[in-house]
Design a protein around this motif. Sequence first.
Motif, PDB file in Angstrom:
ATOM      1  N   VAL A 162     -16.486  11.876  -1.216  1.00 60.41           N
ATOM      2  CA  VAL A 162     -16.508  11.946  -2.680  1.00 60.41           C
ATOM      3  C   VAL A 162     -17.947  12.071  -3.173  1.00 60.41           C
ATOM      4  CG1 VAL A 162     -16.061  10.649  -4.791  1.00 60.41           C
ATOM      5  CG2 VAL A 162     -14.321  10.736  -2.996  1.00 60.41           C
ATOM      6  N   ARG A 163     -18.856  11.318  -2.558  1.00 65.01           N
ATOM      7  CA  ARG A 163     -20.267  11.347  -2.969  1.00 65.01           C
ATOM      8  C   ARG A 163     -20.921  12.689  -2.612  1.00 65.01           C
ATOM      9  NH1 ARG A 163     -24.988   8.734  -0.375  1.00 65.01           N
ATOM     10  NH2 ARG A 163     -23.516   7.810   1.103  1.00 65.01           N
ATOM     11  N   ILE A 164     -20.634  13.214  -1.426  1.00 70.59           N
ATOM     12  CA  ILE A 164     -21.204  14.508  -1.047  1.00 70.59           C
ATOM     13  C   ILE A 164     -20.755  15.596  -2.013  1.00 70.59           C
ATOM     14  CG2 ILE A 164     -21.263  16.298   0.734  1.00 70.59           C
ATOM     15  CD1 ILE A 164     -20.879  14.070   2.809  1.00 70.59           C
ATOM     16  N   ARG A 165     -19.479  15.602  -2.343  1.00 67.08           N
ATOM     17  CA  ARG A 165     -18.953  16.618  -3.266  1.00 67.08           C
ATOM     18  C   ARG A 165     -19.570  16.470  -4.652  1.00 67.08           C
ATOM     19  NH1 ARG A 165     -17.721  20.539  -2.990  1.00 67.08           N
ATOM     20  NH2 ARG A 165     -15.889  20.738  -4.308  1.00 67.08           N
ATOM     21  N   ARG A 166     -19.797  15.246  -5.073  1.00 61.99           N
ATOM     22  CA  ARG A 166     -20.410  15.009  -6.393  1.00 61.99           C
ATOM     23  C   ARG A 166     -21.864  15.474  -6.415  1.00 61.99           C
ATOM     24  NH1 ARG A 166     -21.456   9.142  -6.827  1.00 61.99           N
ATOM     25  NH2 ARG A 166     -23.360   9.801  -5.766  1.00 61.99           N
ATOM     26  N   ASP A 167     -22.609  15.165  -5.366  1.00 69.69           N
ATOM     27  CA  ASP A 167     -24.042  15.467  -5.348  1.00 69.69           C
ATOM     28  C   ASP A 167     -24.337  16.914  -4.977  1.00 69.69           C
ATOM     29  OD1 ASP A 167     -24.397  12.840  -6.016  1.00 69.69           O
ATOM     30  OD2 ASP A 167     -24.971  12.179  -4.004  1.00 69.69           O
ATOM     31  N   PHE A 168     -23.397  17.587  -4.294  1.00 68.36           N
ATOM     32  CA  PHE A 168     -23.604  18.985  -3.891  1.00 68.36           C
ATOM     33  C   PHE A 168     -22.333  19.784  -4.213  1.00 68.36           C
ATOM     34  CE2 PHE A 168     -26.235  16.252  -1.298  1.00 68.36           C
ATOM     35  CZ  PHE A 168     -27.491  16.833  -1.459  1.00 68.36           C
ATOM     36  N   PRO A 169     -22.087  20.013  -5.494  1.00 68.13           N
ATOM     37  CA  PRO A 169     -20.806  20.604  -5.917  1.00 68.13           C
ATOM     38  C   PRO A 169     -20.594  22.031  -5.443  1.00 68.13           C
ATOM     39  CG  PRO A 169     -22.329  20.456  -7.767  1.00 68.13           C
ATOM     40  CD  PRO A 169     -22.949  19.676  -6.645  1.00 68.13           C
ATOM     41  N   ALA A 170     -21.660  22.758  -5.061  1.00 65.87           N
ATOM     42  CA  ALA A 170     -21.507  24.142  -4.610  1.00 65.87           C
ATOM     43  C   ALA A 170     -21.601  24.277  -3.089  1.00 65.87           C
ATOM     44  CB  ALA A 170     -22.566  25.031  -5.268  1.00 65.87           C
ATOM     45  N   LEU A 171     -21.648  23.154  -2.375  1.00 68.66           N
ATOM     46  CA  LEU A 171     -21.712  23.183  -0.915  1.00 68.66           C
ATOM     47  C   LEU A 171     -20.328  23.461  -0.346  1.00 68.66           C
ATOM     48  CD1 LEU A 171     -23.297  22.640   1.735  1.00 68.66           C
ATOM     49  CD2 LEU A 171     -22.744  20.206   1.435  1.00 68.66           C
ATOM     50  N   LYS A 172     -20.239  24.461   0.529  1.00 68.21           N
ATOM     51  CA  LYS A 172     -18.960  24.756   1.178  1.00 68.21           C
ATOM     52  C   LYS A 172     -18.723  23.736   2.289  1.00 68.21           C
ATOM     53  CE  LYS A 172     -16.928  28.478   1.201  1.00 68.21           C
ATOM     54  NZ  LYS A 172     -16.258  29.790   1.365  1.00 68.21           N
ATOM     55  N   ILE A 173     -17.529  23.155   2.303  1.00 67.87           N
ATOM     56  CA  ILE A 173     -17.227  22.078   3.245  1.00 67.87           C
ATOM     57  C   ILE A 173     -15.868  22.316   3.883  1.00 67.87           C
ATOM     58  CG2 ILE A 173     -16.696  19.606   3.465  1.00 67.87           C
ATOM     59  CD1 ILE A 173     -18.675  19.069   1.201  1.00 67.87           C
ATOM     60  N   VAL A 174     -15.796  22.075   5.196  1.00 65.54           N
ATOM     61  CA  VAL A 174     -14.517  21.997   5.892  1.00 65.54           C
ATOM     62  C   VAL A 174     -14.357  20.567   6.392  1.00 65.54           C
ATOM     63  CG1 VAL A 174     -13.070  22.828   7.775  1.00 65.54           C
ATOM     64  CG2 VAL A 174     -14.647  24.405   6.633  1.00 65.54           C
TER      65      VAL A 174
END
Length: 360
Positions: A162-174
């Motif tokens: 949740v924190r990674i998505r909040r701090d890096f909203p344009a980062l592609k993640i799998v």
Amino acid sequence: MTQPQTLTITRPDDWHLHLRDDAALAYTVPWSAAQFARAIVMPNLRPAVVSTAQALDYRMRILSSRPYGSVFEPLMTLYLTDSTPPAEIVRARASGVVHAVKLYPAGATTNSDSGVTDLERVYPVFEVMQAEGMPLLIHGEVTDSQVDVFDREAVFIERHLVRIRRDFPALKIVLEHVTTAQAVRYVRDQTALDARGTPLLAATITAHHLLYNRNAMFAGGMRPHYYCLPILKREQHRQALLEAATSGDARFFLGTDSAPHARVLKEAACGCAGCLTAPHALELYAHAFEQCGALHRLEGFASFYGADFYGLKRNDSRVTLLRGGSTVPERLPYVDGDIVPLDAGRTLDWRLERSGSLPG
């Protein structure tokens, strides 16, 4: 309704694969090359693949192990550590052969001792990855010994993802090899898209997590060849994974997490985690999809959604599965001994139409 006797689909890709290294490649590469056109290759070797130069060298070792005439393409990854320099991401992206960076929390799984100990230490790397469009692949489990092993994925999402998505909203993640209903819900709740209109968050799902719940590890005794990390979960979670995989939702795609360990290392007092599925992966996935009446959706899950997420061209070739008894070998030769594949000795409903010979 008459059961289909054949199933022909676009040749699929494996978006999460362990090939190991050195002598093991003579076995693992042909197994995957027989089924898949491409594979995202995990970097948790000893030593880990932490630089672009190491990834290029490893790629050449894989290519030299391909069967004659094979066009199997390894898609390389880097192993993220606390000390990964942001400039390495730029070099990796420019190489054209490194397609992602893998985050292992330190101690989470096989050969993850050098993994990340504190997410804030790698925030500068995340910033560059976001700018470069380099996907982050996450083994989503906490390693806190106070957290039950069956809860570690859900806790990782709450504490860290949740924190990674909040701090890096344009980062592609799998989110790799998801195993819980909580992970499925979290991925579905994220609707952000990149500039190409593809999801910024996706998940891979293994065949063994689609087919088995945690009872498989204890059926009549300890069953080490069903032990993997993340560990098999309750039936309610397996059902959530099946629904996600067969739904046609492009955020979920195939990643075998096939993880070979010699039989003596699995059948030990402290056995290694990992299921070998590469030699018969498509047959296993077809079985899972047919159980749900969703064979018509296997092609999207196996052949389209992962390529679209990574911005790669879909494959041109095709493979055919034939209905009929395909018995999984009890053992296969492997390096200096043997190895036991998942479902050893069982007869599957489908078999892949093959040409040439394979190890074992």
